[in-house]
Write a protein that holds these residues in place. Structure first.
Motif, PDB file in Angstrom:
ATOM      1  N   TYR A  36       0.864  -1.178   0.000  1.00  0.00           N
ATOM      2  CA  TYR A  36       0.000   0.000   0.000  1.00  0.00           C
ATOM      3  C   TYR A  36       0.898   1.225   0.000  1.00  0.00           C
ATOM      4  CZ  TYR A  36      -4.317  -2.533   1.190  1.00  0.00           C
ATOM      5  OH  TYR A  36      -5.431  -3.351   1.171  1.00  0.00           O
ATOM      6  N   ARG A  37       0.318   2.372  -0.303  1.00  0.00           N
ATOM      7  CA  ARG A  37       1.084   3.608  -0.194  1.00  0.00           C
ATOM      8  C   ARG A  37       0.180   4.738   0.259  1.00  0.00           C
ATOM      9  NH1 ARG A  37       2.496   4.758  -6.611  1.00  0.00           N
ATOM     10  NH2 ARG A  37       0.381   5.396  -7.284  1.00  0.00           N
ATOM     11  N   GLN A  38       0.811   5.707   0.895  1.00  0.00           N
ATOM     12  CA  GLN A  38       0.078   6.866   1.381  1.00  0.00           C
ATOM     13  C   GLN A  38       0.856   8.121   1.060  1.00  0.00           C
ATOM     14  OE1 GLN A  38      -0.960   6.728   5.556  1.00  0.00           O
ATOM     15  NE2 GLN A  38      -2.580   8.242   5.270  1.00  0.00           N
ATOM     16  N   ALA A  39       0.287   8.926   0.174  1.00  0.00           N
ATOM     17  CA  ALA A  39       0.893  10.197  -0.190  1.00  0.00           C
ATOM     18  C   ALA A  39       0.530  11.244   0.851  1.00  0.00           C
ATOM     19  CB  ALA A  39       0.412  10.623  -1.570  1.00  0.00           C
ATOM     20  N   PRO A  40       1.317  12.307   0.954  1.00  0.00           N
ATOM     21  CA  PRO A  40       1.033  13.359   1.937  1.00  0.00           C
ATOM     22  C   PRO A  40      -0.375  13.921   1.791  1.00  0.00           C
ATOM     23  CG  PRO A  40       3.204  13.670   0.996  1.00  0.00           C
ATOM     24  CD  PRO A  40       2.561  12.576   0.204  1.00  0.00           C
ATOM     25  N   GLY A  41      -1.118  13.924   2.883  1.00  0.00           N
ATOM     26  CA  GLY A  41      -2.455  14.488   2.875  1.00  0.00           C
ATOM     27  C   GLY A  41      -3.515  13.627   2.241  1.00  0.00           C
ATOM     28  N   LYS A  42      -3.141  12.402   1.862  1.00  0.00           N
ATOM     29  CA  LYS A  42      -4.107  11.517   1.196  1.00  0.00           C
ATOM     30  C   LYS A  42      -4.264  10.231   1.991  1.00  0.00           C
ATOM     31  CE  LYS A  42      -3.347  13.330  -3.452  1.00  0.00           C
ATOM     32  NZ  LYS A  42      -3.078  12.972  -4.876  1.00  0.00           N
ATOM     33  N   ARG A  43      -5.303   9.504   1.669  1.00  0.00           N
ATOM     34  CA  ARG A  43      -5.535   8.248   2.366  1.00  0.00           C
ATOM     35  C   ARG A  43      -4.634   7.159   1.811  1.00  0.00           C
ATOM     36  NH1 ARG A  43      -8.689   4.720  -0.664  1.00  0.00           N
ATOM     37  NH2 ARG A  43      -9.614   5.623  -2.540  1.00  0.00           N
ATOM     38  N   ARG A  44      -4.428   6.122   2.604  1.00  0.00           N
ATOM     39  CA  ARG A  44      -3.620   4.992   2.178  1.00  0.00           C
ATOM     40  C   ARG A  44      -4.369   4.213   1.114  1.00  0.00           C
ATOM     41  NH1 ARG A  44      -0.948   1.516   6.931  1.00  0.00           N
ATOM     42  NH2 ARG A  44      -0.477   3.692   7.499  1.00  0.00           N
ATOM     43  N   VAL A  45      -3.671   3.849   0.036  1.00  0.00           N
ATOM     44  CA  VAL A  45      -4.310   3.135  -1.065  1.00  0.00           C
ATOM     45  C   VAL A  45      -3.520   1.883  -1.407  1.00  0.00           C
ATOM     46  CG1 VAL A  45      -5.385   5.193  -2.036  1.00  0.00           C
ATOM     47  CG2 VAL A  45      -3.113   4.520  -2.826  1.00  0.00           C
ATOM     48  N   TRP A  46      -4.215   0.930  -1.926  1.00  0.00           N
ATOM     49  CA  TRP A  46      -3.630  -0.344  -2.317  1.00  0.00           C
ATOM     50  C   TRP A  46      -2.819  -0.190  -3.597  1.00  0.00           C
ATOM     51  CZ3 TRP A  46      -5.324  -3.086  -6.770  1.00  0.00           C
ATOM     52  CH2 TRP A  46      -4.737  -4.342  -6.933  1.00  0.00           C
ATOM     53  N   VAL A  47      -1.678  -0.893  -3.670  1.00  0.00           N
ATOM     54  CA  VAL A  47      -0.807  -0.823  -4.833  1.00  0.00           C
ATOM     55  C   VAL A  47      -0.750  -2.170  -5.565  1.00  0.00           C
ATOM     56  CG1 VAL A  47       1.561  -0.466  -5.616  1.00  0.00           C
ATOM     57  CG2 VAL A  47       0.598   0.997  -3.821  1.00  0.00           C
ATOM     58  N   ALA A  48      -0.480  -3.241  -4.828  1.00  0.00           N
ATOM     59  CA  ALA A  48      -0.298  -4.540  -5.480  1.00  0.00           C
ATOM     60  C   ALA A  48      -0.486  -5.655  -4.466  1.00  0.00           C
ATOM     61  CB  ALA A  48       1.083  -4.640  -6.122  1.00  0.00           C
ATOM     62  N   THR A  49      -0.836  -6.828  -5.000  1.00  0.00           N
ATOM     63  CA  THR A  49      -1.061  -8.029  -4.192  1.00  0.00           C
ATOM     64  C   THR A  49      -0.347  -9.210  -4.810  1.00  0.00           C
ATOM     65  OG1 THR A  49      -3.246  -7.333  -3.413  1.00  0.00           O
ATOM     66  CG2 THR A  49      -2.820  -9.696  -3.448  1.00  0.00           C
ATOM     67  N   ILE A  50       0.131 -10.100  -3.960  1.00  0.00           N
ATOM     68  CA  ILE A  50       0.642 -11.381  -4.430  1.00  0.00           C
ATOM     69  C   ILE A  50       0.147 -12.455  -3.466  1.00  0.00           C
ATOM     70  CG2 ILE A  50       2.867 -11.148  -3.229  1.00  0.00           C
ATOM     71  CD1 ILE A  50       4.088 -12.645  -5.709  1.00  0.00           C
ATOM     72  N   THR A  51      -0.400 -13.520  -4.029  1.00  0.00           N
ATOM     73  CA  THR A  51      -0.915 -14.607  -3.210  1.00  0.00           C
ATOM     74  C   THR A  51       0.189 -15.625  -2.914  1.00  0.00           C
ATOM     75  OG1 THR A  51      -1.540 -16.047  -5.054  1.00  0.00           O
ATOM     76  CG2 THR A  51      -3.120 -14.340  -4.396  1.00  0.00           C
TER      77      THR A  51
END
Length: 114
Positions: A36-51
């Motif tokens: 996941y990643r969180q940019a300044p002033g923004k909510r945390r968002v999903w980037v990638a998944t691996i099972t």
């Protein structure tokens, strides 16, 4: 499960970075792992998944530029980031879904200059 993310830094636009996430503890209970990643002033968002079986999925914003990989024997997960853009600037977090619930690492800063 304890997670330790590393590999962040400062890079120019168009450059590359490789993030790593090392897992310890009850790693046998890990199912999927994500970035996941969180940019300044923004909510945390999903980037990638691996099972655990190696199936991957990516957010549209990074598809074709980022590659997630996992070494189950070494209990590590990587995120290869190519062609970085200023909008990729964020704190990147690794997370693992386990039988006991989700675990999060502490985050590593990625800064992309234009």
């Amino acid at each position: 499960v304890q997670l330790q993310a590393s590999g962040g830094g400062l890079v120019q636009a168009g450059g590359s970075l490789r993030l790593s996430c090392a897992a310890s503890g009850n790693t046998f209970s890990i199912k999927t792992m994500d970035w996941y990643r969180q940019a300044p002033g923004k909510r945390r968002v999903w980037v990638a998944t691996i099972t655990s079986g190696g199936t991957t999925n990516y957010a549209d914003s990074v598809k074709g530029r980022f590659t997630i990989s996992r070494d189950i024997a070494k209990n590590t997960m990587d995120l290869q980031m190519n062609n970085l853009k200023p909008e990729d600037t964020a704190v990147y977090y690794c997370t693992a879904a386990t039988a006991l619930g989700p675990s999060w690492g502490q985050g590593t800063q990625v800064t992309v200059s234009s």
